[in-house]
Design a protein around this motif. Sequence first.
Motif, PDB file in Angstrom:
ATOM      1  N   UNK A 206     -26.687  20.654  -1.776  1.00  0.00           N
ATOM      2  CA  UNK A 206     -25.263  20.352  -1.823  1.00  0.00           C
ATOM      3  C   UNK A 206     -24.595  21.314  -2.804  1.00  0.00           C
ATOM      4  N   UNK A 207     -23.515  21.968  -2.357  1.00  0.00           N
ATOM      5  CA  UNK A 207     -22.776  22.870  -3.247  1.00  0.00           C
ATOM      6  C   UNK A 207     -22.285  22.059  -4.448  1.00  0.00           C
ATOM      7  N   UNK A 208     -22.242  22.644  -5.641  1.00  0.00           N
ATOM      8  CA  UNK A 208     -21.817  21.895  -6.836  1.00  0.00           C
ATOM      9  C   UNK A 208     -20.452  21.209  -6.707  1.00  0.00           C
ATOM     10  N   UNK A 209     -19.532  21.768  -5.919  1.00  0.00           N
ATOM     11  CA  UNK A 209     -18.233  21.108  -5.779  1.00  0.00           C
ATOM     12  C   UNK A 209     -18.217  20.054  -4.679  1.00  0.00           C
ATOM     13  N   UNK A 210     -19.363  19.841  -4.004  1.00  0.00           N
ATOM     14  CA  UNK A 210     -19.496  18.774  -3.007  1.00  0.00           C
ATOM     15  C   UNK A 210     -18.834  19.036  -1.675  1.00  0.00           C
ATOM     16  N   UNK A 211     -18.378  20.267  -1.423  1.00  0.00           N
ATOM     17  CA  UNK A 211     -17.660  20.545  -0.181  1.00  0.00           C
ATOM     18  C   UNK A 211     -18.534  21.076   0.942  1.00  0.00           C
ATOM     19  N   UNK A 212     -19.709  21.585   0.609  1.00  0.00           N
ATOM     20  CA  UNK A 212     -20.583  22.165   1.624  1.00  0.00           C
ATOM     21  C   UNK A 212     -22.022  21.719   1.419  1.00  0.00           C
ATOM     22  N   UNK A 213     -22.728  21.621   2.532  1.00  0.00           N
ATOM     23  CA  UNK A 213     -24.130  21.218   2.518  1.00  0.00           C
ATOM     24  C   UNK A 213     -24.922  22.222   3.334  1.00  0.00           C
ATOM     25  N   UNK A 214     -25.992  22.746   2.756  1.00  0.00           N
ATOM     26  CA  UNK A 214     -26.888  23.652   3.466  1.00  0.00           C
ATOM     27  C   UNK A 214     -28.158  22.891   3.807  1.00  0.00           C
TER      28      UNK A 214
ATOM     29  N   UNK B 190     -31.731  10.094   0.872  1.00  0.00           N
ATOM     30  CA  UNK B 190     -30.288  10.096   0.667  1.00  0.00           C
ATOM     31  C   UNK B 190     -29.915  11.082  -0.441  1.00  0.00           C
ATOM     32  N   UNK B 191     -28.793  11.747  -0.256  1.00  0.00           N
ATOM     33  CA  UNK B 191     -28.280  12.698  -1.237  1.00  0.00           C
ATOM     34  C   UNK B 191     -26.924  12.181  -1.713  1.00  0.00           C
ATOM     35  N   UNK B 192     -26.761  11.856  -3.003  1.00  0.00           N
ATOM     36  CA  UNK B 192     -25.484  11.301  -3.480  1.00  0.00           C
ATOM     37  C   UNK B 192     -24.387  12.354  -3.534  1.00  0.00           C
ATOM     38  N   UNK B 193     -23.161  11.915  -3.227  1.00  0.00           N
ATOM     39  CA  UNK B 193     -21.968  12.780  -3.307  1.00  0.00           C
ATOM     40  C   UNK B 193     -20.767  11.906  -3.632  1.00  0.00           C
ATOM     41  N   UNK B 194     -20.483  11.713  -4.897  1.00  0.00           N
ATOM     42  CA  UNK B 194     -19.354  10.885  -5.303  1.00  0.00           C
ATOM     43  C   UNK B 194     -19.467   9.473  -4.756  1.00  0.00           C
TER      44      UNK B 194
END
Length: 94
Positions: free
Chosen positions: A73-81, A21-25
Amino acid sequence: MSEGRWLRRNPIADAEPGILLLPRGDHVISLLGHTRLLDTATGRLVAEWPEVGLPVKATCFGGSHVPSPVAALHPDGTRLAIAQTESIALITLP
């Protein structure tokens, strides 16, 4: 974790979250089989991308015959590679 207790614990009705799992907010990104975005407060499946395949790995460690997914995960949380066999998938997250 520092408090040694669950902050939230919800069943996931529409997806098996797996262990990678990758956390995002207030969400987590599940990296099991394909990419899924899950709401931590409700356990609800927010979005999924079945076209972006990932290896199915039963444990976090060991079993070198199945590679761990590689994602950033991009630092601003909007994109995932996410690394694919011969390319990189770029997902714009809701």
